[in-house]
Write an enzyme that holds these catalytic residues in place. Structure first.
Site, PDB file in Angstrom:
ATOM      1  N   TYR A  70      -0.171 -26.688  14.262  1.00 19.66           N
ATOM      2  CA  TYR A  70       0.395 -27.205  12.999  1.00 19.66           C
ATOM      3  C   TYR A  70       1.440 -28.287  13.215  1.00 19.66           C
ATOM      4  O   TYR A  70       1.826 -28.973  12.276  1.00 19.66           O
ATOM      5  CB  TYR A  70       0.974 -26.066  12.142  1.00 19.66           C
ATOM      6  CG  TYR A  70       2.115 -25.282  12.760  1.00 19.66           C
ATOM      7  CD1 TYR A  70       3.382 -25.836  12.894  1.00 19.66           C
ATOM      8  CD2 TYR A  70       1.911 -23.987  13.206  1.00 19.66           C
ATOM      9  CE1 TYR A  70       4.416 -25.122  13.468  1.00 19.66           C
ATOM     10  CE2 TYR A  70       2.941 -23.265  13.784  1.00 19.66           C
ATOM     11  CZ  TYR A  70       4.194 -23.840  13.916  1.00 19.66           C
ATOM     12  OH  TYR A  70       5.212 -23.123  14.488  1.00 19.66           O
ATOM     13  N   GLU A  71       1.908 -28.438  14.448  1.00 21.58           N
ATOM     14  CA  GLU A  71       2.852 -29.521  14.726  1.00 21.58           C
ATOM     15  C   GLU A  71       2.152 -30.877  14.763  1.00 21.58           C
ATOM     16  O   GLU A  71       2.813 -31.913  14.824  1.00 21.58           O
ATOM     17  CB  GLU A  71       3.552 -29.279  16.074  1.00 21.58           C
ATOM     18  CG  GLU A  71       4.494 -28.087  16.060  1.00 21.58           C
ATOM     19  CD  GLU A  71       5.105 -27.823  17.430  1.00 21.58           C
ATOM     20  OE1 GLU A  71       6.098 -28.466  17.750  1.00 21.58           O
ATOM     21  OE2 GLU A  71       4.568 -26.979  18.168  1.00 21.58           O
ATOM     22  N   ASN A  93       7.361  -9.509  10.026  1.00 23.89           N
ATOM     23  CA  ASN A  93       7.344  -9.383   8.563  1.00 23.89           C
ATOM     24  C   ASN A  93       6.011  -8.744   8.174  1.00 23.89           C
ATOM     25  O   ASN A  93       5.070  -8.755   8.962  1.00 23.89           O
ATOM     26  CB  ASN A  93       7.477 -10.754   7.883  1.00 23.89           C
ATOM     27  CG  ASN A  93       6.349 -11.695   8.263  1.00 23.89           C
ATOM     28  OD1 ASN A  93       6.312 -12.226   9.371  1.00 23.89           O
ATOM     29  ND2 ASN A  93       5.413 -11.886   7.356  1.00 23.89           N
ATOM     30  N   HIS A 128      10.664 -18.349   7.548  1.00 25.99           N
ATOM     31  CA  HIS A 128      10.896 -18.438   8.992  1.00 25.99           C
ATOM     32  C   HIS A 128      12.226 -17.794   9.397  1.00 25.99           C
ATOM     33  O   HIS A 128      12.347 -17.245  10.486  1.00 25.99           O
ATOM     34  CB  HIS A 128      10.835 -19.903   9.435  1.00 25.99           C
ATOM     35  CG  HIS A 128      10.749 -20.089  10.918  1.00 25.99           C
ATOM     36  ND1 HIS A 128       9.668 -19.616  11.657  1.00 25.99           N
ATOM     37  CD2 HIS A 128      11.580 -20.675  11.808  1.00 25.99           C
ATOM     38  CE1 HIS A 128       9.861 -19.916  12.925  1.00 25.99           C
ATOM     39  NE2 HIS A 128      11.017 -20.557  13.050  1.00 25.99           N
ATOM     40  N   MET A 160       0.120 -17.953  13.952  1.00 25.85           N
ATOM     41  CA  MET A 160      -0.309 -19.353  14.059  1.00 25.85           C
ATOM     42  C   MET A 160      -0.364 -19.841  15.503  1.00 25.85           C
ATOM     43  O   MET A 160      -0.172 -21.027  15.764  1.00 25.85           O
ATOM     44  CB  MET A 160       0.644 -20.248  13.257  1.00 25.85           C
ATOM     45  CG  MET A 160       0.786 -19.859  11.799  1.00 25.85           C
ATOM     46  SD  MET A 160       2.074 -20.812  10.988  1.00 25.85           S
ATOM     47  CE  MET A 160       2.243 -19.886   9.447  1.00 25.85           C
ATOM     48  N   SER A 161      -0.606 -18.932  16.435  1.00 24.33           N
ATOM     49  CA  SER A 161      -0.576 -19.354  17.851  1.00 24.33           C
ATOM     50  C   SER A 161      -1.479 -18.480  18.696  1.00 24.33           C
ATOM     51  O   SER A 161      -2.345 -17.772  18.191  1.00 24.33           O
ATOM     52  CB  SER A 161       0.860 -19.263  18.371  1.00 24.33           C
ATOM     53  OG  SER A 161       1.274 -17.916  18.442  1.00 24.33           O
ATOM     54  N   HIS A 178       2.230 -25.829  18.958  1.00 26.67           N
ATOM     55  CA  HIS A 178       1.406 -25.289  17.880  1.00 26.67           C
ATOM     56  C   HIS A 178       0.516 -26.381  17.303  1.00 26.67           C
ATOM     57  O   HIS A 178       0.919 -27.538  17.191  1.00 26.67           O
ATOM     58  CB  HIS A 178       2.284 -24.733  16.759  1.00 26.67           C
ATOM     59  CG  HIS A 178       3.199 -23.647  17.188  1.00 26.67           C
ATOM     60  ND1 HIS A 178       4.437 -23.890  17.738  1.00 26.67           N
ATOM     61  CD2 HIS A 178       3.057 -22.294  17.161  1.00 26.67           C
ATOM     62  CE1 HIS A 178       5.025 -22.741  18.028  1.00 26.67           C
ATOM     63  NE2 HIS A 178       4.216 -21.754  17.690  1.00 26.67           N
ATOM     64  N   HIS A 220      12.559 -22.875  19.377  1.00 25.34           N
ATOM     65  CA  HIS A 220      11.753 -23.147  20.575  1.00 25.34           C
ATOM     66  C   HIS A 220      12.487 -24.172  21.440  1.00 25.34           C
ATOM     67  O   HIS A 220      12.629 -25.325  21.055  1.00 25.34           O
ATOM     68  CB  HIS A 220      10.380 -23.704  20.190  1.00 25.34           C
ATOM     69  CG  HIS A 220       9.500 -22.706  19.494  1.00 25.34           C
ATOM     70  ND1 HIS A 220       8.394 -22.149  20.084  1.00 25.34           N
ATOM     71  CD2 HIS A 220       9.579 -22.164  18.261  1.00 25.34           C
ATOM     72  CE1 HIS A 220       7.825 -21.299  19.245  1.00 25.34           C
ATOM     73  NE2 HIS A 220       8.525 -21.284  18.120  1.00 25.34           N
ATOM     74  N   ALA A 255       5.378 -14.013  17.389  1.00 20.76           N
ATOM     75  CA  ALA A 255       5.848 -13.331  16.189  1.00 20.76           C
ATOM     76  C   ALA A 255       4.687 -13.367  15.199  1.00 20.76           C
ATOM     77  O   ALA A 255       4.064 -14.410  15.021  1.00 20.76           O
ATOM     78  CB  ALA A 255       7.057 -14.054  15.624  1.00 20.76           C
ATOM     79  N   SER A 258       8.097 -17.363  19.020  1.00 16.93           N
ATOM     80  CA  SER A 258       9.265 -17.625  18.168  1.00 16.93           C
ATOM     81  C   SER A 258      10.368 -16.602  18.399  1.00 16.93           C
ATOM     82  O   SER A 258      10.149 -15.400  18.233  1.00 16.93           O
ATOM     83  CB  SER A 258       8.881 -17.550  16.686  1.00 16.93           C
ATOM     84  OG  SER A 258       8.091 -18.642  16.340  1.00 16.93           O
TER      85      SER A 258
END
Ligand SMILES: *[C@@H]1O[C@H](CO)[C@@H](O)[C@H](O)[C@H]1NC(C)=O
Length: 286
Positions: A92-93, A247, A261, A223-224, A90, A68, A120, A37
């Site tokens: 989650y997509e 973060n 995000h 998440m990746s 990802h 992306h 990230a 990201s």
């Protein structure tokens, strides 16, 4: 989504994609870079660029996340032939996990030997700060615990062994080199080394979940990355993983901070330059 009990793609499908690319370009990359990201700028450092939008590449998935770009960029990073994924896929997509990792086997078939993955991530370790760069020394494959491992199903020995080792997933020599280079370029003060935990997302972690992951020994969460690394190690690629801490995970019920995000993209813009320099300097030395 297809069942993970069967092999999602055949050897010939990966080969079809790889052969198409080898036909379109004379470049023969030995290093592949997956940009996380806000880190797609790495691809802009390449010279003699040849760009292939994912949508044009036979059988290649396409990306849906803001930040992306969704293209494969071939080129030279300080003289070394590389291929860059600008935009990754990802879980989650809604892609199944084999689709998420599809490009990695294509890289293998292009002749790539080294995979560099960036992402990230949220910091869990209390000594971390926003903007730190973390070399991944190990991971926790949380979706894998739940049966979402990209190597589930029939094993094709042409890629690798049925039960691949993961205790050496993140190459020790490349990490040592990265540390040395970070010192040389004045980034040593915010370079860390730690354990990356992958969750499926797309929700950010609850406070209780952050506390749980910290207890389990995770230093950062995202998440990746993990599925790609698993597939890369299976087919024998050397891996370097780098997280930009964008973060800090919320650990305290009194806190009013919320993960979002936009904050992730904003922070990445600041330290992106350091991370890009680190990766490009590293590439010349591996
Ligand atoms: C946090 O990171 C530091 C290095 O920056 C490490 O020494 C320490 O063990 C980590 N803390 C936990 C709880 O894992």
């Amino acid at each position: 989504m297809s069942s993970s009990s069967t092999c999602r793609y055949s050897y010939d499908e990966y080969k079809k994609t790889a052969d198409w690319l080898l036909d379109q370009t004379k470049q023969r990359p030995t290093v592949a870079i997956i940009c996380g990201s806000g880190l797609g700028g790495l691809a802009d450092l390449l010279e003699d660029k040849e760009v292939f939008p994912y949508a044009d590449i036979p059988l290649f998935p396409t990306s849906t996340v803001p930040g992306h770009a969704g293209q494969l960029v071939f080129g030279k990073m300080q003289g070394r032939a590389c291929v860059c994924m600008q935009g990754r896929f990802h879980f989650y997509e809604g892609y199944d996990i084999q689709k998420v990792t599809y490009p990695v086997r294509v890289f293998f078939m292009l002749g790539v030997k080294t995979l560099i993955v960036t992402n990230a991530a949220g910091g869990l370790n209390g000594s971390y700060c926003v903007g730190d760069i973390m070399l991944i020394k190990d991971h926790i494959n949380m979706p894998g615990f739940a049966g979402q491992n990209p190597l589930c199903g029939h094993n094709d020995e042409r890629f690798g062994t049925r039960f691949p080792c993961m205790s050496d997933a993140y190459d020790r020599d490349m990490r040592a080199l990265a540390k040395q280079i970070a010192e040389e370029q004045g980034c040593g003060g915010f370079l860390r080394e730690g354990v990356y935990c992958m969750l499926a997302g797309p929700t950010y972690e609850t406070i209780a979940e952050c506390r749980l992951l910290q207890t389990l020994g995770a230093d950062a969460v995202g998440m990746s990355t993990v599925p790609e690394v698993v597939v890369a190690r299976h087919c024998g690629l050397n891996v370097l993983g780098v997280s930009l801490i964008t973060n800090m995970a919320v650990m305290d019920y009194e806190s009013t901070v919320k993960a979002n995000h936009a904050e992730v993209l904003e922070t990445t813009r600041h330290r992106t330059h350091d991370l890009e320099r680190l990766v490009s300097n590293l590439i010349t030395k591996i």
